[in-house]
Design a protein around this motif. Structure first.
Motif, short mmCIF file in Angstrom:
data_model
loop_
_atom_site.label_atom_id
_atom_site.label_comp_id
_atom_site.label_asym_id
_atom_site.label_seq_id
_atom_site.Cartn_x
_atom_site.Cartn_y
_atom_site.Cartn_z
N GLU A 216 -26.66 -7.82 40.95
CA GLU A 216 -26.80 -7.77 42.40
C GLU A 216 -28.26 -7.65 42.80
O GLU A 216 -28.72 -8.32 43.71
CB GLU A 216 -26.01 -6.60 42.99
CG GLU A 216 -24.57 -6.89 43.26
CD GLU A 216 -24.37 -8.07 44.20
OE1 GLU A 216 -24.96 -8.09 45.31
OE2 GLU A 216 -23.63 -8.98 43.84
N LEU A 217 -28.99 -6.79 42.12
CA LEU A 217 -30.40 -6.59 42.43
C LEU A 217 -31.21 -7.86 42.17
O LEU A 217 -32.05 -8.24 42.98
CB LEU A 217 -30.96 -5.42 41.61
CG LEU A 217 -32.42 -5.07 41.87
CD1 LEU A 217 -32.65 -4.67 43.32
CD2 LEU A 217 -32.86 -3.96 40.94
N LYS A 218 -30.94 -8.53 41.06
CA LYS A 218 -31.67 -9.75 40.72
C LYS A 218 -31.52 -10.82 41.79
O LYS A 218 -32.47 -11.56 42.08
CB LYS A 218 -31.22 -10.30 39.36
CG LYS A 218 -31.77 -9.51 38.21
CD LYS A 218 -31.35 -9.91 36.82
CE LYS A 218 -30.55 -11.10 36.57
NZ LYS A 218 -30.20 -11.32 35.17
N LYS A 219 -30.36 -10.89 42.43
CA LYS A 219 -30.13 -11.87 43.49
C LYS A 219 -31.01 -11.61 44.71
O LYS A 219 -31.34 -12.53 45.44
CB LYS A 219 -28.66 -11.83 43.94
CG LYS A 219 -27.68 -12.36 42.93
CD LYS A 219 -26.27 -12.20 43.46
CE LYS A 219 -25.24 -12.43 42.39
NZ LYS A 219 -23.88 -12.13 42.87
N LYS A 220 -31.39 -10.36 44.91
CA LYS A 220 -32.12 -9.97 46.11
C LYS A 220 -33.62 -9.86 45.92
O LYS A 220 -34.35 -9.68 46.89
CB LYS A 220 -31.57 -8.62 46.60
CG LYS A 220 -30.11 -8.71 47.01
CD LYS A 220 -29.54 -7.38 47.37
CE LYS A 220 -28.07 -7.54 47.70
NZ LYS A 220 -27.42 -6.30 48.00
N LEU A 221 -34.10 -9.95 44.69
CA LEU A 221 -35.53 -9.77 44.43
C LEU A 221 -36.32 -11.04 44.66
O LEU A 221 -35.86 -12.13 44.33
CB LEU A 221 -35.73 -9.34 42.97
CG LEU A 221 -35.25 -7.95 42.61
CD1 LEU A 221 -35.38 -7.73 41.11
CD2 LEU A 221 -36.05 -6.90 43.36
N PRO A 222 -37.53 -10.91 45.19
CA PRO A 222 -38.42 -12.08 45.32
C PRO A 222 -38.98 -12.42 43.93
O PRO A 222 -39.84 -11.73 43.41
CB PRO A 222 -39.51 -11.60 46.27
CG PRO A 222 -39.53 -10.11 46.11
CD PRO A 222 -38.14 -9.70 45.73
N LYS A 223 -38.47 -13.46 43.32
CA LYS A 223 -38.81 -13.80 41.93
C LYS A 223 -40.30 -14.08 41.73
O LYS A 223 -40.81 -13.92 40.64
CB LYS A 223 -37.98 -15.00 41.49
CG LYS A 223 -36.49 -14.78 41.67
CD LYS A 223 -35.75 -14.81 40.40
CE LYS A 223 -34.26 -14.68 40.51
NZ LYS A 223 -33.72 -13.66 41.30
N ASP A 224 -40.99 -14.46 42.80
CA ASP A 224 -42.42 -14.75 42.67
C ASP A 224 -43.28 -13.48 42.72
O ASP A 224 -44.46 -13.53 42.43
CB ASP A 224 -42.87 -15.72 43.75
CG ASP A 224 -42.62 -15.19 45.16
OD1 ASP A 224 -41.66 -14.43 45.37
OD2 ASP A 224 -43.40 -15.55 46.05
N LYS A 225 -42.67 -12.32 43.03
CA LYS A 225 -43.43 -11.09 43.16
C LYS A 225 -43.02 -10.01 42.15
O LYS A 225 -43.69 -9.00 42.04
CB LYS A 225 -43.30 -10.53 44.56
CG LYS A 225 -43.88 -11.47 45.60
CD LYS A 225 -43.81 -10.91 46.97
CE LYS A 225 -44.42 -11.95 47.89
NZ LYS A 225 -44.40 -11.62 49.25
N VAL A 226 -41.92 -10.25 41.45
CA VAL A 226 -41.38 -9.25 40.53
C VAL A 226 -41.09 -9.92 39.19
O VAL A 226 -40.50 -11.00 39.15
CB VAL A 226 -40.07 -8.64 41.10
CG1 VAL A 226 -39.46 -7.66 40.14
CG2 VAL A 226 -40.33 -7.97 42.44
N LYS A 227 -41.50 -9.27 38.13
CA LYS A 227 -41.19 -9.76 36.78
C LYS A 227 -39.91 -9.07 36.31
O LYS A 227 -39.84 -7.84 36.29
CB LYS A 227 -42.35 -9.43 35.84
CG LYS A 227 -42.17 -9.93 34.43
CD LYS A 227 -43.44 -9.63 33.62
CE LYS A 227 -43.30 -10.07 32.19
NZ LYS A 227 -44.53 -9.72 31.43
N ILE A 228 -38.92 -9.86 35.97
CA ILE A 228 -37.63 -9.32 35.53
C ILE A 228 -37.57 -9.38 34.01
O ILE A 228 -37.78 -10.45 33.42
CB ILE A 228 -36.46 -10.09 36.15
CG1 ILE A 228 -36.51 -9.97 37.67
CG2 ILE A 228 -35.13 -9.57 35.61
CD1 ILE A 228 -35.51 -10.83 38.40
N LEU A 229 -37.28 -8.24 33.39
CA LEU A 229 -37.15 -8.16 31.93
C LEU A 229 -35.74 -7.68 31.60
O LEU A 229 -35.29 -6.66 32.11
CB LEU A 229 -38.16 -7.17 31.35
CG LEU A 229 -39.63 -7.47 31.57
CD1 LEU A 229 -40.49 -6.30 31.08
CD2 LEU A 229 -40.01 -8.74 30.84
N ASP A 230 -35.07 -8.41 30.73
CA ASP A 230 -33.73 -8.03 30.28
C ASP A 230 -33.87 -7.27 28.97
O ASP A 230 -34.35 -7.82 27.97
CB ASP A 230 -32.87 -9.28 30.09
CG ASP A 230 -31.43 -8.95 29.80
OD1 ASP A 230 -31.14 -7.95 29.11
OD2 ASP A 230 -30.55 -9.71 30.25
#
Length: 87
Positions: free
Chosen positions: A17-31
């Motif tokens: 849910e959080l990943k859908k709402k994050l601005p991908k160009d401003k946040v680095k997502i690490l699994d």
């Protein structure tokens, strides 16, 4: 330069849910299930829950990671080892 990281885990509904709402160009997502970097950050901070919002700042050959842990900001510095895998 400070960087904003969000550590997530595969199969975590809150993370999805959080990943859908994050601005991908401003946040680095690490699994954490796919990224050694994410696992090392969690271990360094001694925080083992996801999703987790972390700030990262390179300071010479060290990287400072900070997280809001309950009511306090917790920061640790670790030796910079390069980039890990990202999602």
């Amino acid at each position: 330069m400070k960087e904003t990281l969000v550590i997530v885990a595969e199969g975590c509904p809150y993370c999805e849910e959080l990943k859908k709402k994050l601005p991908k160009d401003k946040v680095k997502i690490l699994d954490v299930t796919k990224s050694l970097e994410a696992a090392k950050i969690l271990q360094s901070l001694q925080v083992y829950r996801v999703p987790l919002l972390v700030t990262s700042e390179k300071k010479g050959d060290m990287i400072e990671y900070c997280v809001l842990d309950e009511e306090n900001v917790k920061c640790v510095e670790t030796k910079s080892e390069g980039e890990g895998e990202t999602q």
